[in-house]
Design a protein around this motif. Structure first.
Motif, PDB file in Angstrom:
ATOM      1  N   LEU A 110       3.482   3.969  -1.554  1.00 57.41           N
ATOM      2  CA  LEU A 110       3.539   3.046  -0.552  1.00 57.41           C
ATOM      3  C   LEU A 110       2.027   2.292  -0.022  1.00 57.41           C
ATOM      4  O   LEU A 110       1.742   1.480  -0.396  1.00 57.41           O
ATOM      5  CB  LEU A 110       4.404   3.176   0.611  1.00 57.41           C
ATOM      6  CG  LEU A 110       4.676   2.012   1.559  1.00 57.41           C
ATOM      7  CD1 LEU A 110       5.847   1.194   0.834  1.00 57.41           C
ATOM      8  CD2 LEU A 110       5.223   2.605   3.002  1.00 57.41           C
ATOM      9  N   ALA A 111       1.481   3.525   0.317  1.00 59.82           N
ATOM     10  CA  ALA A 111       0.013   3.088   1.024  1.00 59.82           C
ATOM     11  C   ALA A 111      -0.936   2.508  -0.237  1.00 59.82           C
ATOM     12  O   ALA A 111      -1.746   1.721  -0.063  1.00 59.82           O
ATOM     13  CB  ALA A 111      -0.362   4.315   1.918  1.00 59.82           C
ATOM     14  N   HIS A 114      -0.171  -0.957  -1.056  1.00 53.96           N
ATOM     15  CA  HIS A 114      -0.275  -2.013  -0.072  1.00 53.96           C
ATOM     16  C   HIS A 114      -1.773  -1.714   0.654  1.00 53.96           C
ATOM     17  O   HIS A 114      -2.047  -2.795   0.886  1.00 53.96           O
ATOM     18  CB  HIS A 114       0.773  -1.925   0.782  1.00 53.96           C
ATOM     19  CG  HIS A 114       1.997  -2.480   0.289  1.00 53.96           C
ATOM     20  ND1 HIS A 114       2.585  -3.608  -0.055  1.00 53.96           N
ATOM     21  CD2 HIS A 114       3.037  -1.509  -0.293  1.00 53.96           C
ATOM     22  CE1 HIS A 114       3.690  -3.767  -0.892  1.00 53.96           C
ATOM     23  NE2 HIS A 114       4.090  -2.361  -0.825  1.00 53.96           N
ATOM     24  N   VAL A 115      -2.232  -0.483   0.843  1.00 51.82           N
ATOM     25  CA  VAL A 115      -3.402  -0.743   1.521  1.00 51.82           C
ATOM     26  C   VAL A 115      -4.732  -0.555   0.445  1.00 51.82           C
ATOM     27  O   VAL A 115      -5.572  -1.585   0.621  1.00 51.82           O
ATOM     28  CB  VAL A 115      -3.480   0.745   2.397  1.00 51.82           C
ATOM     29  CG1 VAL A 115      -4.648   0.583   3.032  1.00 51.82           C
ATOM     30  CG2 VAL A 115      -2.214   0.713   3.415  1.00 51.82           C
ATOM     31  N   MET A 163      -3.936   8.743  -0.976  1.00 52.91           N
ATOM     32  CA  MET A 163      -5.176   7.626  -0.862  1.00 52.91           C
ATOM     33  C   MET A 163      -6.369   8.106  -1.143  1.00 52.91           C
ATOM     34  O   MET A 163      -7.270   7.497  -0.866  1.00 52.91           O
ATOM     35  CB  MET A 163      -4.929   7.479   0.830  1.00 52.91           C
ATOM     36  CG  MET A 163      -3.482   6.944   1.260  1.00 52.91           C
ATOM     37  SD  MET A 163      -3.477   5.046   0.559  1.00 52.91           S
ATOM     38  CE  MET A 163      -4.716   4.277   1.665  1.00 52.91           C
TER      39      MET A 163
ATOM     40  N   LEU B 131      -2.140   6.382   7.268  1.00 53.94           N
ATOM     41  CA  LEU B 131      -2.163   5.942   6.064  1.00 53.94           C
ATOM     42  C   LEU B 131      -3.104   4.320   5.918  1.00 53.94           C
ATOM     43  O   LEU B 131      -3.300   4.066   4.864  1.00 53.94           O
ATOM     44  CB  LEU B 131      -1.032   5.692   5.411  1.00 53.94           C
ATOM     45  CG  LEU B 131      -0.208   7.016   4.855  1.00 53.94           C
ATOM     46  CD1 LEU B 131       1.217   6.637   4.631  1.00 53.94           C
ATOM     47  CD2 LEU B 131      -0.867   7.768   3.928  1.00 53.94           C
ATOM     48  N   GLY B 132      -3.628   4.360   6.825  1.00 59.42           N
ATOM     49  CA  GLY B 132      -4.662   3.330   7.195  1.00 59.42           C
ATOM     50  C   GLY B 132      -3.793   1.910   7.183  1.00 59.42           C
ATOM     51  O   GLY B 132      -4.656   0.871   6.812  1.00 59.42           O
ATOM     52  N   MET B 133      -2.564   1.803   7.166  1.00 61.81           N
ATOM     53  CA  MET B 133      -1.863   0.454   7.236  1.00 61.81           C
ATOM     54  C   MET B 133      -2.494  -0.508   8.567  1.00 61.81           C
ATOM     55  O   MET B 133      -2.411   0.168   9.720  1.00 61.81           O
ATOM     56  CB  MET B 133      -0.328   0.663   7.475  1.00 61.81           C
ATOM     57  CG  MET B 133       0.062   1.409   5.877  1.00 61.81           C
ATOM     58  SD  MET B 133       1.747   1.249   6.090  1.00 61.81           S
ATOM     59  CE  MET B 133       2.096   2.557   4.679  1.00 61.81           C
ATOM     60  N   SER B 134      -2.440  -1.826   8.265  1.00 67.49           N
ATOM     61  CA  SER B 134      -2.888  -2.616   9.244  1.00 67.49           C
ATOM     62  C   SER B 134      -1.301  -2.799   9.893  1.00 67.49           C
ATOM     63  O   SER B 134      -0.321  -2.413   9.552  1.00 67.49           O
ATOM     64  CB  SER B 134      -2.991  -3.883   8.631  1.00 67.49           C
ATOM     65  OG  SER B 134      -2.153  -4.385   7.906  1.00 67.49           O
ATOM     66  N   LEU B 137       1.159  -4.561   8.083  1.00 63.71           N
ATOM     67  CA  LEU B 137       1.657  -3.782   7.079  1.00 63.71           C
ATOM     68  C   LEU B 137       2.645  -2.608   7.606  1.00 63.71           C
ATOM     69  O   LEU B 137       3.807  -2.487   7.105  1.00 63.71           O
ATOM     70  CB  LEU B 137       0.698  -3.078   6.156  1.00 63.71           C
ATOM     71  CG  LEU B 137      -0.183  -3.967   5.219  1.00 63.71           C
ATOM     72  CD1 LEU B 137      -1.063  -3.022   4.536  1.00 63.71           C
ATOM     73  CD2 LEU B 137       0.908  -4.344   3.898  1.00 63.71           C
ATOM     74  N   ARG B 140       5.855  -4.430   8.469  1.00 62.73           N
ATOM     75  CA  ARG B 140       6.826  -4.818   7.340  1.00 62.73           C
ATOM     76  C   ARG B 140       7.202  -3.855   6.316  1.00 62.73           C
ATOM     77  O   ARG B 140       8.341  -4.075   6.166  1.00 62.73           O
ATOM     78  CB  ARG B 140       5.613  -5.993   6.487  1.00 62.73           C
ATOM     79  CG  ARG B 140       6.315  -6.303   5.046  1.00 62.73           C
ATOM     80  CD  ARG B 140       5.662  -7.561   4.696  1.00 62.73           C
ATOM     81  NE  ARG B 140       4.314  -7.435   4.135  1.00 62.73           N
ATOM     82  CZ  ARG B 140       4.090  -6.876   2.832  1.00 62.73           C
ATOM     83  NH1 ARG B 140       4.937  -6.783   2.202  1.00 62.73           N
ATOM     84  NH2 ARG B 140       2.866  -6.415   2.433  1.00 62.73           N
ATOM     85  N   LEU B 141       6.398  -2.731   6.078  1.00 60.39           N
ATOM     86  CA  LEU B 141       6.661  -1.715   5.361  1.00 60.39           C
ATOM     87  C   LEU B 141       7.385  -0.648   6.017  1.00 60.39           C
ATOM     88  O   LEU B 141       8.210   0.304   5.095  1.00 60.39           O
ATOM     89  CB  LEU B 141       5.383  -1.279   4.470  1.00 60.39           C
ATOM     90  CG  LEU B 141       4.724  -2.204   3.697  1.00 60.39           C
ATOM     91  CD1 LEU B 141       3.361  -1.652   3.340  1.00 60.39           C
ATOM     92  CD2 LEU B 141       5.610  -2.997   2.605  1.00 60.39           C
TER      93      LEU B 141
END
Lengths: 254, 239
Positions: A110-111, A114-115, A163, B131-134, B137, B140-141
């Motif tokens: 996932l990350a 998307h990241v 990551m 995990l660094g998600m904004s 994100l 949404r995720l």
């Protein structure tokens, strides 16, 4: 790699971290031990900014990342910069926190997708390799709920590794596990340490800390009481507080 | 009691009323589907607005929800059908019903969504953060996919209650089930027969709906599993 300078943090009137300074060098494995309430978890959470600090500076790769001062002069870095930092510092939680709506493989992909914006296929190949590394190639399509605690935690480690972080933080990752499942998680962590990963580990597994750590930090009441190589901390600690803590662990084992 | 029922219920004519009433029921269903589809979308938009970073957006969305919840649905309906034309906005009855009920339901559904979003555990948010998600994100995720699942059963209940609330549109001449009944009854005063049939139609359509919601609630409790595992787990659930 990671450096803290005189970090302070309070929750209300409770001072959780007092003037904490420490450093983790590249490739070093540092274990943080100490009684509950010592501020160990808060320390980790401040490093990747799940908590803000009241004062003090945290450096990653000699870059000060976040600064928050008590006297009202607040300078915080933009959220995007903190998000970028979190990509470089993987974190594994006591309660796994896998995404329950995704399979083991999807959790890991996932990350990165998307990241990091990795193409799906590349993310998949890497995720499969990581699952193999943590010994779960047969659980690729399993949902977290279908996995044991130890298996979930190994997926969580793989998820953080996906990551490609420069350092990993482990927050009491075996505390929620049944005793017979602890070994499989520690084995993965030992392997990571052997590969040269920079690791900061909060743990109650003293045997593990003694074997794996390059350095052990003993914390109590929000203060770093002492630190040193494991053979010194575990056999001839300088501080009475450290001795008491280790003695209480021994007593519990008896 | 039962005797009274048979005395009053006009079996002979009941079949004659049925086509018109079923036609009305179809309109009720159409309106329900339109309103639900629209308010599922707008409700989510309002819920996200209530959790937005900008204070002005949060306040505006909160104001909207409180106004809608604090006034009768019928007033909202009248406002759109009778008051808006004075401002030069003319909407036909069915459209006005759809707009009014959407305005109403979007507000209630936004609260359901909001509760669902807030029910996703802090640990999930932290894992996404780590995990660094904004913010986008994470929503949404990680958060929405779990929240949607949490809110499916309550949304189902709103769906059923919406079906019954379409009866309000009878007051603005939409020929849905109630109004269709009133039209017939106005000529022959067979209120008992007509509204008993109408009630039976409402029940016949609502009850399968609530069975469906119960099924969804059971599915929810099973959690996230592979299909094969769900089938395998079924016998265990029955015991």
């Amino acid at each position: 790699m990671i450096r803290l300078e005189r970090v302070n943090k309070s929750f209300g009137h409770l001072r959780v971290l007092r003037e904490v300074s420490l450093e983790v060098k590249k490739g070093e494995v540092v274990c943080v031990i100490g009684p509950s309430g010592a501020g160990k978890s808060t320390l980790l959470r401040c490093i990747n900014h799940l908590e803000s600090v009241d004062s003090g500076t945290i450096y990653l790769d000699d870059q000060p990342v976040y600064r928050f001062t008590r006297d009202g002069k607040v300078t915080t870095d933009p959220e995007r910069r903190i998000e970028a930092l979190r990509c470089e510092v993987g974190m594994v939680f006591q309660s796994f926190n896998l995404f329950p709506h995704l399979t083991a493989l999807e959790n890991i992909m996932l990350a990165p997708m998307h990241v990091r914006r990795e193409p799906r296929e590349a993310a998949r190949v890497n995720a499969l390799a990581l699952l193999a590394k943590v010994g779960l190639s047969d659980k690729v399509d399993a949902y977290p709920q279908e996995l044991s605690g130890g298996q979930q935690q190994r997926v969580a480690i793989a998820r953080a590794l996906a990551m490609r972080p420069q350092a990993m933080l482990f927050d009491e990752v075996t505390s929620a596990l049944d005793p017979e499942l602890i070994g499989e998680v520690l084995r993965v962590m030992r392997q990571l340490a052997a590969e040269g990963m920079t690791m900061l580990i909060v743990t109650h597994e003293m045997g593990f800390a003694r074997d794996v750590a390059d350095r052990v930090i003993f914390m109590a009441d929000g203060v770093v009481v002492e630190e040193g190589p494991p053979e010194v901390i575990f056999t001839r600690p300088r501080h009475e507080r450290t001795r008491q803590f280790l003695q209480s662990i021994l007593d519990r084992g008896a | 009691m039962l005797q009274g029922f048979f005395a009053l219920f006009n079996f002979r004519d009941a079949l004659d009323y049925l086509p018109a009433l079923l036609q009305g029921a179809l309109v009720s269903i159409e309106m329900t589907v339109c309103v639900m589809a629209l308010s599922l979308v707008f409700g989510l938009v309002v819920a996200l607005a209530r959790l937005a970073r900008l204070r002005a957006v949060r306040l505006a969305a909160g104001f909207y929800v409180e106004v809608v919840r604090g006034t009768p649905a019928m007033l909202q309906l009248f406002y759109i059908y009778f008051v808006l034309p004075a401002l030069g906005v003319n909407i036909p009855p069915f459209g006005a019903g759809v707009v009014a009920l959407t305005v109403n339901y979007a507000a209630y559904l936004s609260e359901v969504y909001r509760a669902g979003i807030q029910a996703v555990s802090r640990g999930q948010v932290e894992a996404a953060l780590a995990l660094g998600m904004s913010r986008t994100l994470r929503m949404r995720l990680v958060i929405l996919p779990q929240a949607i699942r949490i809110v499916v059963p309550p949304l189902g209940n709103y769906f059923i209650s919406l079906f019954k609330d379409t009866a309000l549109a009878s007051t603005i001449t939409v020929k849905e089930l109630i109004f269709s009944g009133q039209i017939i009854a106005a000529t022959n005063f067979q209120y008992f027969t007509i509204f008993t049939i109408a009630g039976a139609i409402y029940l016949a359509l609502s009850y399968p709906g609530s069975l469906g919601v119960q099924f969804l609630e059971r599915r929810m409790r099973v959690g996230y599993r592979r299909r094969a595992a769900v089938v395998g787990a079924a016998p265990a659930l029955l015991t």
